[in-house]
Motif scaffolding. Structure first.
Motif, PDB file in Angstrom:
ATOM      1  N   GLY A 337     -13.492  58.184  -4.218  1.00  0.00           N
ATOM      2  CA  GLY A 337     -13.517  56.853  -4.809  1.00  0.00           C
ATOM      3  C   GLY A 337     -13.296  55.793  -3.750  1.00  0.00           C
ATOM      4  N   LEU A 338     -14.213  54.842  -3.659  1.00  0.00           N
ATOM      5  CA  LEU A 338     -14.106  53.741  -2.708  1.00  0.00           C
ATOM      6  C   LEU A 338     -14.001  52.421  -3.466  1.00  0.00           C
ATOM      7  CD1 LEU A 338     -16.957  54.687  -0.191  1.00  0.00           C
ATOM      8  CD2 LEU A 338     -14.595  55.528  -0.242  1.00  0.00           C
ATOM      9  N   SER A 339     -13.496  51.413  -2.799  1.00  0.00           N
ATOM     10  CA  SER A 339     -13.493  50.069  -3.373  1.00  0.00           C
ATOM     11  C   SER A 339     -14.161  49.117  -2.396  1.00  0.00           C
ATOM     12  CB  SER A 339     -12.064  49.594  -3.681  1.00  0.00           C
ATOM     13  OG  SER A 339     -11.282  49.543  -2.501  1.00  0.00           O
ATOM     14  N   ARG A 340     -14.804  48.100  -2.915  1.00  0.00           N
ATOM     15  CA  ARG A 340     -15.535  47.174  -2.048  1.00  0.00           C
ATOM     16  C   ARG A 340     -14.612  46.359  -1.157  1.00  0.00           C
ATOM     17  NH1 ARG A 340     -18.724  43.245  -3.873  1.00  0.00           N
ATOM     18  NH2 ARG A 340     -17.610  42.938  -5.829  1.00  0.00           N
ATOM     19  N   ASN A 341     -13.365  46.171  -1.593  1.00  0.00           N
ATOM     20  CA  ASN A 341     -12.408  45.445  -0.757  1.00  0.00           C
ATOM     21  C   ASN A 341     -11.449  46.385  -0.023  1.00  0.00           C
ATOM     22  OD1 ASN A 341     -11.186  46.179  -3.154  1.00  0.00           O
ATOM     23  ND2 ASN A 341      -9.966  44.311  -3.352  1.00  0.00           N
ATOM     24  N   HIS A 342     -11.776  47.697  -0.032  1.00  0.00           N
ATOM     25  CA  HIS A 342     -11.056  48.703   0.766  1.00  0.00           C
ATOM     26  C   HIS A 342      -9.589  48.843   0.407  1.00  0.00           C
ATOM     27  CE1 HIS A 342     -14.700  48.712   3.080  1.00  0.00           C
ATOM     28  NE2 HIS A 342     -14.483  47.512   3.589  1.00  0.00           N
ATOM     29  N   VAL A 343      -9.233  48.642  -0.862  1.00  0.00           N
ATOM     30  CA  VAL A 343      -7.836  48.807  -1.253  1.00  0.00           C
ATOM     31  C   VAL A 343      -7.720  49.931  -2.278  1.00  0.00           C
ATOM     32  CG1 VAL A 343      -7.309  46.387  -0.810  1.00  0.00           C
ATOM     33  CG2 VAL A 343      -7.904  47.111  -3.131  1.00  0.00           C
ATOM     34  N   SER A 344      -6.524  50.488  -2.371  1.00  0.00           N
ATOM     35  CA  SER A 344      -6.203  51.523  -3.343  1.00  0.00           C
ATOM     36  C   SER A 344      -5.334  50.920  -4.440  1.00  0.00           C
ATOM     37  CB  SER A 344      -5.435  52.664  -2.675  1.00  0.00           C
ATOM     38  OG  SER A 344      -6.187  53.226  -1.620  1.00  0.00           O
ATOM     39  N   TYR A 345      -5.432  51.515  -5.640  1.00  0.00           N
ATOM     40  CA  TYR A 345      -4.588  51.060  -6.737  1.00  0.00           C
ATOM     41  C   TYR A 345      -3.375  51.986  -6.856  1.00  0.00           C
ATOM     42  CZ  TYR A 345      -2.845  49.388 -11.140  1.00  0.00           C
ATOM     43  OH  TYR A 345      -2.032  48.851 -12.093  1.00  0.00           O
ATOM     44  N   PHE A 346      -2.213  51.385  -7.175  1.00  0.00           N
ATOM     45  CA  PHE A 346      -0.988  52.156  -7.366  1.00  0.00           C
ATOM     46  C   PHE A 346      -0.081  51.389  -8.307  1.00  0.00           C
ATOM     47  CE2 PHE A 346       3.425  53.139  -6.540  1.00  0.00           C
ATOM     48  CZ  PHE A 346       3.433  54.523  -6.424  1.00  0.00           C
ATOM     49  N   GLY A 347       0.372  52.041  -9.388  1.00  0.00           N
ATOM     50  CA  GLY A 347       1.354  51.391 -10.244  1.00  0.00           C
ATOM     51  C   GLY A 347       1.173  51.707 -11.716  1.00  0.00           C
ATOM     52  N   GLU A 348       1.892  50.959 -12.555  1.00  0.00           N
ATOM     53  CA  GLU A 348       1.803  51.127 -14.004  1.00  0.00           C
ATOM     54  C   GLU A 348       0.631  50.285 -14.503  1.00  0.00           C
ATOM     55  OE1 GLU A 348       4.808  51.369 -17.842  1.00  0.00           O
ATOM     56  OE2 GLU A 348       5.297  49.987 -16.198  1.00  0.00           O
ATOM     57  N   ILE A 349      -0.411  50.947 -14.928  1.00  0.00           N
ATOM     58  CA  ILE A 349      -1.650  50.264 -15.277  1.00  0.00           C
ATOM     59  C   ILE A 349      -1.667  49.822 -16.732  1.00  0.00           C
ATOM     60  CG2 ILE A 349      -3.051  52.268 -15.964  1.00  0.00           C
ATOM     61  CD1 ILE A 349      -5.216  51.067 -14.022  1.00  0.00           C
ATOM     62  N   LEU A 373       5.196  59.368  -5.014  1.00  0.00           N
ATOM     63  CA  LEU A 373       5.839  58.075  -5.265  1.00  0.00           C
ATOM     64  C   LEU A 373       5.520  57.539  -6.652  1.00  0.00           C
ATOM     65  CD1 LEU A 373       5.353  56.414  -1.778  1.00  0.00           C
ATOM     66  CD2 LEU A 373       7.440  57.421  -2.708  1.00  0.00           C
ATOM     67  N   LEU A 374       4.359  57.886  -7.193  1.00  0.00           N
ATOM     68  CA  LEU A 374       4.044  57.493  -8.559  1.00  0.00           C
ATOM     69  C   LEU A 374       5.029  58.134  -9.533  1.00  0.00           C
ATOM     70  CD1 LEU A 374       1.717  55.731  -9.806  1.00  0.00           C
ATOM     71  CD2 LEU A 374       0.657  57.894 -10.480  1.00  0.00           C
ATOM     72  N   ALA A 375       5.365  59.396  -9.295  1.00  0.00           N
ATOM     73  CA  ALA A 375       6.357  60.076 -10.130  1.00  0.00           C
ATOM     74  C   ALA A 375       7.723  59.414  -9.994  1.00  0.00           C
ATOM     75  CB  ALA A 375       6.441  61.555  -9.738  1.00  0.00           C
ATOM     76  N   GLU A 376       8.075  58.999  -8.789  1.00  0.00           N
ATOM     77  CA  GLU A 376       9.366  58.329  -8.594  1.00  0.00           C
ATOM     78  C   GLU A 376       9.391  56.984  -9.305  1.00  0.00           C
ATOM     79  OE1 GLU A 376      10.410  58.131  -4.478  1.00  0.00           O
ATOM     80  OE2 GLU A 376      10.378  60.318  -4.210  1.00  0.00           O
ATOM     81  N   ALA A 377       8.310  56.220  -9.204  1.00  0.00           N
ATOM     82  CA  ALA A 377       8.256  54.929  -9.885  1.00  0.00           C
ATOM     83  C   ALA A 377       8.330  55.100 -11.397  1.00  0.00           C
ATOM     84  CB  ALA A 377       6.979  54.192  -9.494  1.00  0.00           C
ATOM     85  N   ALA A 378       7.596  56.073 -11.930  1.00  0.00           N
ATOM     86  CA  ALA A 378       7.598  56.312 -13.370  1.00  0.00           C
ATOM     87  C   ALA A 378       8.957  56.807 -13.858  1.00  0.00           C
ATOM     88  CB  ALA A 378       6.517  57.338 -13.720  1.00  0.00           C
ATOM     89  N   SER A 379       9.729  57.425 -12.962  1.00  0.00           N
ATOM     90  CA  SER A 379      11.058  57.928 -13.306  1.00  0.00           C
ATOM     91  C   SER A 379      12.156  56.912 -13.041  1.00  0.00           C
ATOM     92  CB  SER A 379      11.351  59.207 -12.508  1.00  0.00           C
ATOM     93  OG  SER A 379      10.400  60.216 -12.795  1.00  0.00           O
ATOM     94  N   GLY A 380      11.758  55.701 -12.655  1.00  0.00           N
ATOM     95  CA  GLY A 380      12.731  54.630 -12.458  1.00  0.00           C
ATOM     96  C   GLY A 380      13.447  54.655 -11.126  1.00  0.00           C
TER      97      GLY A 380
END
Length: 424
Positions: A337-349, A373-380
């Motif tokens: 998966g690529l993005s035109r602005n070369h960024v990745s998504y991360f977080g609570e969507i 880190l997604l698991a850590e964020a989701a676990s508070g």
């Protein structure tokens, strides 16, 4: 870890505290970390294909520590160093799992070559050196003869060796990671999600396996689905699915190894991104990767591989004319998966839905650390690395609709191939 047999799916409704969708490097890391942080909770790990069959098992086996390609164009040293910290932690985590679980995946701290053929490549390589010096990373310059001693070909005018990259067998690594998951993780692989919706008490999913459908309910969802995130209703028209292709020989025999004349266990990526990736594995197989296509339907049919295989053959024969007779044992493609602005998504969507996707071709390291880190964020939880991840992530830009997106991507890929023709 538990694996539910297909025969037991019928008439079954399973309830879990957490569900991770996608059992690639991101999902495997997320499921592991959720189980560690929440030992009394149940975790489901779901994938449409058997573990190792998707994109994570189809890469060329590089775990890259450095900021990659376009990221190195950044003038922000804080951003570059954050990416470096994240990637290095991913490598440390994977290396620890390989050691602890005894995963036989040809894990090797061999570093990586970045090779150039003609002036376009050497110009890109000079830019790479400047970027390395900007962030204080070690490297070694190699001339044509030194590269030939390693790779067995005089095709390259020079290369830069960086020591932090790890080489491995991606199928064996992903399957080994899956087999060593904690006991409170249940794996549902080979089970595509056919329906996903939010209910009054969480989320419901319908899964299918061997013609049998069954239901799964869960309180929270972590979507580690990369380009397929759009199919769940998120990041619509923001991810560009691109498929990359590789071919690999059978193992070379003793006479062929003598004709080859190089070393075992190295990997080379092109200084010009449109060039050819090359590897020699520990079991004497040479791998060639080039050719890209827009993957609007997330893949291609086998007959479409014939012209791809021909291009791989041309690249191989230019580098190893004495090995023209050695056949390719297999050819394959994998979607990134690529993005035109070369960024990745991360977080609570969305509420109780977390996502990490669009890793722009460096999914082994970035996927591994973002899953954890997604698991850590989701676990508070909170940490310096989590702050780094949020700092280097953003929202992929909106794409034009098909067929305009496909036409534009294919035109851009053809231009890149023409510009890089001497490096292929």
């Amino acid at each position: 870890m538990h694996v539910i047999g297909a025969a037991s799916y019928k008439d079954r409704v399973s309830a879990f505290d957490w569900t991770v969708v996608g059992a690639g490097f991101t999902g495997l890391a997320a499921a592991r970390r959720l189980a560690e942080l929440n030992p009394n909770d149940t975790v489901a790990l779901v994938d449409a294909k058997p573990v190792g069959w998707g994109a994570s098992g189809r890469n060329s086996g590089f775990v890259i520590d450095l900021p990659h390609k376009f990221e190195l164009d950044s003038d922000d040293p804080d951003r570059l160093n954050a990416i470096l910290r994240l990637n290095k932690q991913a490598i440390a985590d994977l290396g620890g799992h390989v050691s602890e679980a005894g995963i036989d995946c040809a894990w090797s701290q061999a570093g990586k070559l970045q090779g150039a053929v003609k002036e376009r490549g050497t110009g890109k390589m000079r830019g790479f050196v400047q970027a390395l010096e900007k962030i204080g990373q070690p490297y070694t310059k190699l001339d044509r003869t030194e590269v030939q001693q390693i790779t067995g070909t005089d095709f390259y005018s020079g290369a830069i060796h960086t020591p932090g990259c790890v080489l491995m067998n991606p199928v064996q690594l992903t399957r080994g990671l899956a087999k060593s998951l904690p006991k409170n993780v249940t794996l549902f692989d080979g089970c595509p999600v056919t329906n996903f919706d939010r209910g009054s008490r969480g989320f419901g999913m319908t899964l299918r396996s061997q013609g049998v459908t069954f239901e799964l309910t869960t309180a929270s969802v972590l979507l580690c689905t990369n380009a397929f995130t759009q199919e769940f209703g998120f990041l619509k028209n923001r991810i560009v699915p691109v498929i990359t292709f590789a071919s690999m020989t059978r193992p070379l025999n003793d006479a062929e190894m003598e004709a080859y004349g190089g070393q075992l266990d190295w990997g080379l990526t092109p200084a010009d991104s449109g060039g050819t990736t090359l590897r020699m594995t520990q079991d004497r197989r040479l791998l060639v990767r080039n050719q890209y296509d827009y993957a609007g339907q997330y893949g291609v049919q086998d007959p479409d591989l014939d012209p791809i295989r021909k291009k791989h053959r041309e690249a191989f024969d230019k580098r190893y004319p004495k090995l023209r007779h050695v056949p390719f044992d297999s050819s394959w493609g994998g979607v990134c998966g690529l993005s035109r602005n070369h960024v990745s998504y991360f977080g609570e969507i969305a509420h109780d839905v977390w996502n990490s996707s669009c890793h722009n071709g460096v999914g082994v390291a970035r996927g591994t650390i973002s899953g954890k880190l997604l698991a850590e964020a989701a676990s508070g939880r909170s940490s310096t690395l989590l702050k780094d991840m949020f700092a280097v992530s953003n929202t992929p830009s909106l794409n034009p609709p098909d067929p305009f997106l496909g036409l534009g991507v294919r035109a851009r890929l053809k231009l890149a191939a023409w510009e890089s023709k001497e490096e292929v």
